[in-house]
Scaffold this motif. Structure first.
Motif, PDB file in Angstrom:
ATOM      1  N   GLU A 184       0.802  -1.170   0.025  1.00  0.00           N
ATOM      2  CA  GLU A 184      -0.084  -0.019   0.015  1.00  0.00           C
ATOM      3  C   GLU A 184       0.823   1.322   0.084  1.00  0.00           C
ATOM      4  O   GLU A 184       0.411   2.361  -0.683  1.00  0.00           O
ATOM      5  CB  GLU A 184      -1.018  -0.066   1.213  1.00  0.00           C
ATOM      6  N   ASP A 205      -8.237   2.427  -6.535  1.00  0.00           N
ATOM      7  CA  ASP A 205      -8.378   2.163  -5.098  1.00  0.00           C
ATOM      8  C   ASP A 205      -7.043   1.513  -4.580  1.00  0.00           C
ATOM      9  O   ASP A 205      -6.959   0.504  -5.032  1.00  0.00           O
ATOM     10  CB  ASP A 205      -9.759   1.405  -5.084  1.00  0.00           C
ATOM     11  N   LYS A 230      -6.114   0.033  -1.771  1.00  0.00           N
ATOM     12  CA  LYS A 230      -6.668  -1.129  -0.849  1.00  0.00           C
ATOM     13  C   LYS A 230      -6.998  -2.449  -1.760  1.00  0.00           C
ATOM     14  O   LYS A 230      -6.366  -3.348  -1.736  1.00  0.00           O
ATOM     15  CB  LYS A 230      -7.522  -0.997   0.141  1.00  0.00           C
ATOM     16  N   LEU A 231      -7.787  -1.943  -2.458  1.00  0.00           N
ATOM     17  CA  LEU A 231      -8.234  -3.119  -3.602  1.00  0.00           C
ATOM     18  C   LEU A 231      -7.266  -3.504  -4.590  1.00  0.00           C
ATOM     19  O   LEU A 231      -7.026  -4.725  -4.672  1.00  0.00           O
ATOM     20  CB  LEU A 231      -9.427  -2.608  -4.433  1.00  0.00           C
TER      21      LEU A 231
END
Length: 197
Positions: A135, A151, A153-154
């Motif tokens: 991340e 996104d 996190k995704l």
């Protein structure tokens, strides 16, 4: 009194953990009994409890050992450069580290459902620490303008799943070498992260 090097305890403890790991990966945690583990190790079933509290402890220890080794190995790498360079490094590291530990990887991802809630939470904490490393790379890339993902996190979960998947199908001696597979996966990871290099 201290145990002599090479004592039965020093041999049996590691052999127990290695055997449990192999059997859990081959047959599945639920299908393996302590009696079966004992037979493979070559001790009476009751003797196992000198080395472990129970089967759940063996599963948790296998998973936590794997995750702690993964985190320590990644910290030792300390990749430098811009986010795309660090993302490439992460992808190569992940594939290489996991390729050498097929049984541990299988258990770490497929046997989570068999952990007690407390043990699950402890493993999830370790997994989250590793995910946070990726991340951080993706977030840095967004800030630099060198990576674009909708996104973070995704994207993190998708990329880790993709990289870990190599273990499910790759076999030495196949159509592509491990190095070639690694190169192709790095290219896909960079493209998936919208790398502008």
């Amino acid at each position: 009194m201290a145990r002599k090097p090479g004592s039965r305890a020093e041999i049996t403890g590691p052999k127990l953990r290695e055997t449990a790991l192999r059997l859990f990966a081959r047959d599945g945690y639920a299908a393996v009994s302590m009696r079966q583990i004992a037979a493979e190790v070559g001790v009476q079933a009751g003797a196992l409890y000198l080395y472990t509290a129970d089967k759940q402890s063996l599963l948790f220890d296998a998973m936590s050992d794997h995750m702690e080794a993964l985190l320590a190995a990644w910290q030792a790498e300390a990749p430098q450069g811009d986010a795309p360079a660090r993302l490439e490094h992460f992808a190569r590291f992940h594939i290489r580290f996991h390729a050498a530990r097929a049984d541990a990887v299988f258990i770490a991802y497929m046997e989570l459902r068999n952990l007690t809630p407390e043990n699950f939470a402890r493993i999830e904490t370790l997994r989250s620490r590793y995910e946070a490393e990726l991340e951080g790379i993706l977030r840095a890339g967004q800030d630099e303008g060198t990576l674009t993902v909708p996104d973070i996190k995704l994207a993190t979960m998708a990329l880790i799943a993709m990289l870990t998947g190599v273990n499910t199908w790759f076999r030495e001696g196949g159509r592509l070498s491990r190095d070639r597979v690694e190169d192709i996966y790095v290219d896909m990871v960079l493209k998936a992260a919208g790398a502008r290099i």
